[in-house]
Design an enzyme around this catalytic site. Sequence first.
Site, mmCIF file in Angstrom:
data_model
loop_
_atom_site.group_PDB
_atom_site.id
_atom_site.type_symbol
_atom_site.label_atom_id
_atom_site.label_comp_id
_atom_site.label_asym_id
_atom_site.label_seq_id
_atom_site.Cartn_x
_atom_site.Cartn_y
_atom_site.Cartn_z
ATOM 1 N N TYR A 69 -1.852 -1.837 10.781
ATOM 2 C CA TYR A 69 -1.543 -1.721 9.300
ATOM 3 C C TYR A 69 -0.607 -1.139 8.254
ATOM 4 O O TYR A 69 0.025 -2.048 7.586
ATOM 5 C CB TYR A 69 -3.427 -1.237 8.884
ATOM 6 C CG TYR A 69 -3.299 -1.532 7.653
ATOM 7 C CD1 TYR A 69 -3.523 -1.821 6.810
ATOM 8 C CD2 TYR A 69 -3.156 -0.108 6.684
ATOM 9 C CE1 TYR A 69 -3.561 -2.775 5.142
ATOM 10 C CE2 TYR A 69 -3.582 -0.519 5.212
ATOM 11 C CZ TYR A 69 -3.566 -1.869 4.161
ATOM 12 O OH TYR A 69 -3.682 -1.893 3.825
ATOM 13 N N SER A 117 0.485 -1.015 0.183
ATOM 14 C CA SER A 117 0.380 -0.239 0.014
ATOM 15 C C SER A 117 1.620 1.625 -0.045
ATOM 16 O O SER A 117 1.984 1.430 -0.120
ATOM 17 C CB SER A 117 -1.296 -0.184 1.288
ATOM 18 O OG SER A 117 -1.290 1.367 1.149
HETATM 19 N N1 LIG Z 1 -8.885 -0.969 -0.538
HETATM 20 C C1 LIG Z 1 -8.222 0.118 -0.784
HETATM 21 O O1 LIG Z 1 -7.820 1.588 -0.350
HETATM 22 C C2 LIG Z 1 -6.377 -0.384 -0.163
HETATM 23 C C3 LIG Z 1 -5.393 0.502 -0.091
HETATM 24 C C4 LIG Z 1 -3.843 0.132 -0.585
HETATM 25 C C5 LIG Z 1 -3.406 -1.393 -0.221
HETATM 26 N N2 LIG Z 1 -4.380 -2.234 -0.361
HETATM 27 C C6 LIG Z 1 -4.367 -3.506 0.142
HETATM 28 O O2 LIG Z 1 -5.029 -4.332 -1.095
HETATM 29 C C7 LIG Z 1 -4.970 -5.912 -0.697
HETATM 30 C C8 LIG Z 1 -6.418 -6.317 -0.885
HETATM 31 O O3 LIG Z 1 -7.659 -5.740 -0.127
HETATM 32 P P1 LIG Z 1 -8.890 -5.082 -0.951
HETATM 33 O O4 LIG Z 1 -9.010 -3.551 -1.036
HETATM 34 O O5 LIG Z 1 -9.580 -5.502 -2.719
HETATM 35 O O6 LIG Z 1 -9.971 -5.071 0.081
HETATM 36 P P2 LIG Z 1 -11.265 -6.369 0.211
HETATM 37 O O7 LIG Z 1 -12.121 -6.040 -1.036
HETATM 38 O O8 LIG Z 1 -12.044 -6.688 1.897
HETATM 39 O O9 LIG Z 1 -10.757 -7.626 -0.564
HETATM 40 C C9 LIG Z 1 -9.547 -8.543 1.062
HETATM 41 C C10 LIG Z 1 -9.320 -10.283 0.382
HETATM 42 O O10 LIG Z 1 -8.455 -10.383 1.450
HETATM 43 C C11 LIG Z 1 -8.960 -11.770 1.876
HETATM 44 N N3 LIG Z 1 -9.016 -11.620 3.286
HETATM 45 C C12 LIG Z 1 -9.159 -10.915 4.420
HETATM 46 N N4 LIG Z 1 -8.730 -11.852 5.767
HETATM 47 C C13 LIG Z 1 -8.004 -13.182 5.146
HETATM 48 C C14 LIG Z 1 -7.841 -14.679 5.793
HETATM 49 N N5 LIG Z 1 -8.119 -14.491 7.607
HETATM 50 N N6 LIG Z 1 -7.807 -15.753 5.085
HETATM 51 C C15 LIG Z 1 -7.795 -15.438 3.817
HETATM 52 N N7 LIG Z 1 -7.850 -14.648 2.864
HETATM 53 C C16 LIG Z 1 -8.635 -13.181 3.371
HETATM 54 C C17 LIG Z 1 -10.629 -11.559 2.080
HETATM 55 O O11 LIG Z 1 -11.389 -13.075 1.403
HETATM 56 P P3 LIG Z 1 -12.089 -13.360 2.501
HETATM 57 O O12 LIG Z 1 -12.753 -12.425 3.185
HETATM 58 O O13 LIG Z 1 -13.253 -14.321 1.517
HETATM 59 O O14 LIG Z 1 -11.120 -14.220 3.479
HETATM 60 C C18 LIG Z 1 -10.318 -11.055 0.577
HETATM 61 O O15 LIG Z 1 -10.823 -10.907 -0.252
HETATM 62 C C19 LIG Z 1 -4.919 -5.528 0.964
HETATM 63 O O16 LIG Z 1 -3.471 -6.246 0.800
HETATM 64 C C20 LIG Z 1 -4.993 -4.785 1.156
HETATM 65 O O17 LIG Z 1 -4.015 -4.346 2.226
HETATM 66 C C21 LIG Z 1 -6.024 -1.724 -0.324
#
Ligand SMILES: NC(=O)c1ccc[n+]([C@@H]2O[C@H](COP(=O)([O-])OP(=O)(O)OC[C@H]3O[C@@H](n4cnc5c(N)ncnc54)[C@H](OP(=O)(O)O)[C@@H]3O)[C@@H](O)[C@H]2O)c1
Length: 260
Positions: A151, A138
Amino acid sequence: MTNTALITGASSGIGLELAKIHASKGDNLVIVARRKDLLIGLKTELETNCDVDVLVVVADLSKPKVPEKIYKLMEKKKIKIKYLINNAGFGDYGEFHKGDLKLYQDMIEVNVSALTKLTRLFLPDLIKTEGKILNVASVAGFISGPFHAVYYATKAYVVSLTESLSVELKKTKVTATVLCPGLTRTEFHGAAGISEPLYSVSMSAEDVAKQGYSAMMNGKTIQVTGFINKVFLLFAKFLPTMWVANSVQTGMRLLTRKDD
Ligand SMILES: NC(=O)c1ccc[n+]([C@@H]2O[C@H](COP(=O)([O-])OP(=O)(O)OC[C@H]3O[C@@H](n4cnc5c(N)ncnc54)[C@H](OP(=O)(O)O)[C@@H]3O)[C@@H](O)[C@H]2O)c1
């Protein structure tokens, strides 16, 4: 299965979009997350539309032994992973000293430990198959984040680990890429208990995934998504660290309309 990608956190958001892009190339997938129904739905969609094989692995990456189980399952099924995409992750919001210790442990396990274990387990095979690694960190990985302290710290680890690997792996054909999105419209904010990011300053998961996938394919080490995020990090480099840390709180409140 050839050119197979293993994507963690493929049930929603950026991971789901990465899975769609990979399948659109006609290549197979192993998709990992906890929500079985969403993974099965994605498998059906991709196998129908893209003529690929998708293996669903329902797994909770906060459980310390799960990465090894996933690796052993691939061995048992004789699936060679060519692209390892460590995308699963989550955050939270609140004062550190009032936070739930179990939640912090789980966050470190998912964002840091599982990513490290999967990378270590699959890397010797990736060296043989001349594969690629994409770790999702991130913009938070380059700065400190009051009220998101754990985080931001986990994402700093991911940036550092991937940069180091990228240098270490120069003598091989494997590349390590770290994707650093800023605010992205996914389930992330809802899951973290924070308001959705403003549309004008956030990106779609599809655009973020496109940039990350392309960076991985090109062997680029760091991919910060979006012009605003790139400019922000450029300024942040030259400003005093603590000034930036103090501003993050105000900035996040403005950009996500968080009322606390
Ligand atoms: N959205 C933002 O603004 C943002 C910004 C910077 C970085 N990121 C990063 O991008 C990545 C993806 O996040 P996203 O934004 O796409 O959010 P998201 O839609 O909430 O997706 C998160 C994914 O991680 C999985 N996950 C969470 N906890 C887990 C666990 N205990 N075991 C297995 N899988 C798990 C969830 O699947 P299940 O719930 O089905 O397990 C989901 O598929 C993350 O690493 C996040 O930190 C996001």
